[in-house]
Design a protein around this motif. Structure first.
Motif, PDB file in Angstrom:
ATOM      1  N   LYS A  77       0.771  -1.119   0.053  1.00  0.00           N
ATOM      2  CA  LYS A  77      -0.066   0.117   0.095  1.00  0.00           C
ATOM      3  C   LYS A  77       0.834   1.029  -0.049  1.00  0.00           C
ATOM      4  O   LYS A  77       0.734   2.299  -0.770  1.00  0.00           O
ATOM      5  CB  LYS A  77      -0.893  -0.023   1.187  1.00  0.00           C
ATOM      6  N   GLY A  80       2.351   1.605  -3.414  1.00  0.00           N
ATOM      7  CA  GLY A  80       1.468   2.079  -4.401  1.00  0.00           C
ATOM      8  C   GLY A  80       1.432   3.394  -4.172  1.00  0.00           C
ATOM      9  O   GLY A  80       1.162   4.288  -5.284  1.00  0.00           O
ATOM     10  N   LEU A  84       2.194   6.704  -6.839  1.00  0.00           N
ATOM     11  CA  LEU A  84       1.005   7.646  -7.375  1.00  0.00           C
ATOM     12  C   LEU A  84       1.161   9.080  -7.080  1.00  0.00           C
ATOM     13  O   LEU A  84       1.159   9.861  -7.945  1.00  0.00           O
ATOM     14  CB  LEU A  84      -0.540   7.170  -6.750  1.00  0.00           C
ATOM     15  N   GLY A 119       1.139   0.915 -11.937  1.00  0.00           N
ATOM     16  CA  GLY A 119      -0.197   1.464 -11.323  1.00  0.00           C
ATOM     17  C   GLY A 119      -1.135   0.440 -10.777  1.00  0.00           C
ATOM     18  O   GLY A 119      -1.818   0.427  -9.858  1.00  0.00           O
ATOM     19  N   ASN A 120      -0.998  -0.671 -11.563  1.00  0.00           N
ATOM     20  CA  ASN A 120      -2.139  -1.961 -11.262  1.00  0.00           C
ATOM     21  C   ASN A 120      -1.436  -2.608 -10.172  1.00  0.00           C
ATOM     22  O   ASN A 120      -1.817  -2.986  -9.084  1.00  0.00           O
ATOM     23  CB  ASN A 120      -2.465  -2.353 -12.419  1.00  0.00           C
ATOM     24  N   ASN A 123      -1.053  -1.580  -6.286  1.00  0.00           N
ATOM     25  CA  ASN A 123      -2.401  -1.292  -6.003  1.00  0.00           C
ATOM     26  C   ASN A 123      -3.055  -2.488  -5.059  1.00  0.00           C
ATOM     27  O   ASN A 123      -3.594  -3.568  -5.790  1.00  0.00           O
ATOM     28  CB  ASN A 123      -3.517  -1.100  -6.982  1.00  0.00           C
ATOM     29  N   LYS A 125      -5.417  -3.160  -3.388  1.00  0.00           N
ATOM     30  CA  LYS A 125      -6.964  -3.605  -3.720  1.00  0.00           C
ATOM     31  C   LYS A 125      -7.177  -4.311  -4.915  1.00  0.00           C
ATOM     32  O   LYS A 125      -8.128  -5.052  -4.554  1.00  0.00           O
ATOM     33  CB  LYS A 125      -7.621  -1.906  -3.999  1.00  0.00           C
ATOM     34  N   LEU A 201      -5.449   5.818  -1.086  1.00  0.00           N
ATOM     35  CA  LEU A 201      -4.830   4.393  -1.065  1.00  0.00           C
ATOM     36  C   LEU A 201      -4.055   4.202   0.189  1.00  0.00           C
ATOM     37  O   LEU A 201      -4.086   3.345   1.080  1.00  0.00           O
ATOM     38  CB  LEU A 201      -4.102   3.893  -2.188  1.00  0.00           C
TER      39      LEU A 201
END
Length: 206
Positions: A77, A80, A84, A119-120, A123, A125, A201
């Protein structure tokens, strides 16, 4: 639930997920407007690759580790959110003023495939979503490895079609969106949006 029912139910769920505005949509739209359809499609392919990476991790059981390990989730997390934030600050502090690739701007030099993929992948999530969501659509008695790949492929196919739709739609407004003032404002607006995603995030919990 039969195999057919699983495929149909997952396809509908994946479609609704894809159509929900998020970071991927923001990245595709911004890249299509400021860099053109080719680079936007590269970003889309990067996002798709990130989905397959998460799918492979889930299939190998690492996704389950992420779901139960607070440390693993927190580390990914933070990574990420940091990525970002870096991307957002670059767009805010060094916005492009034109579409000339010779100005040495960060947007011109960027590899959008890598950006979309990172970016993916960064993440968590996505990992939590896959590890908690995919198993519900794997029919009893079927290989979880094969079905994970099938379900991720469906998600990727739907996402790719949506990305192409966004890219083609954006091109109709290219004459307006290519104005220098619009490009600069777009970079800054997108940078601010990425920072919002980073904050969301960083403050998120499982």
């Amino acid at each position: 639930m039969t195999a057919y029912d699983s495929l149909l139910a997952f396809s509908l769920a994946a479609l609704l997920l894809t159509l929900t505005p998020g970071l991927d949509t923001a990245l595709i739209l911004r890249t299509a407007c400021a860099e053109g359809g080719k680079k936007a499609f590269q970003a889309a392919l990067g996002i798709d690759t990130g989905c397959f990476i998460w799918g492979a991790l889930v299939a190998l059981g690492l996704g389950a580790l992420l779901a139960v390990s607070e440390l693993a989730y927190t580390v990914l997390k933070i990574c990420g959110a940091a990525y970002l934030s870096w991307l957002g600050f670059q767009l805010l502090l060094r916005p492009r003023e034109s579409f000339s690739y010779s100005n040495g701007s960060i947007a011109a030099q960027g590899n959008w495939f890598i950006r979309g993929m990172l970016g993916n992948v960064l993440n968590p999530k996505m990992g939590i979503f896959y590890v908690s969501f995919l198993p519900q659509f794997i029919p009893a008695g079927h290989s979880p490895y094969i079905w994970t790949f099938i379900l991720v492929s469906i998600h990727v196919a739907i996402g790719t079609m949506w990305s192409v739709t966004l890219i083609l739609t954006t091109q109709f407004a290219s004459a307006i969106l290519k104005k220098n003032s619009v490009v600069k404002a777009m970079d800054r607006a997108t940078g601010g949006l990425f920072l919002c995603f980073a904050a969301k995030l960083a403050l998120s919990s499982r």
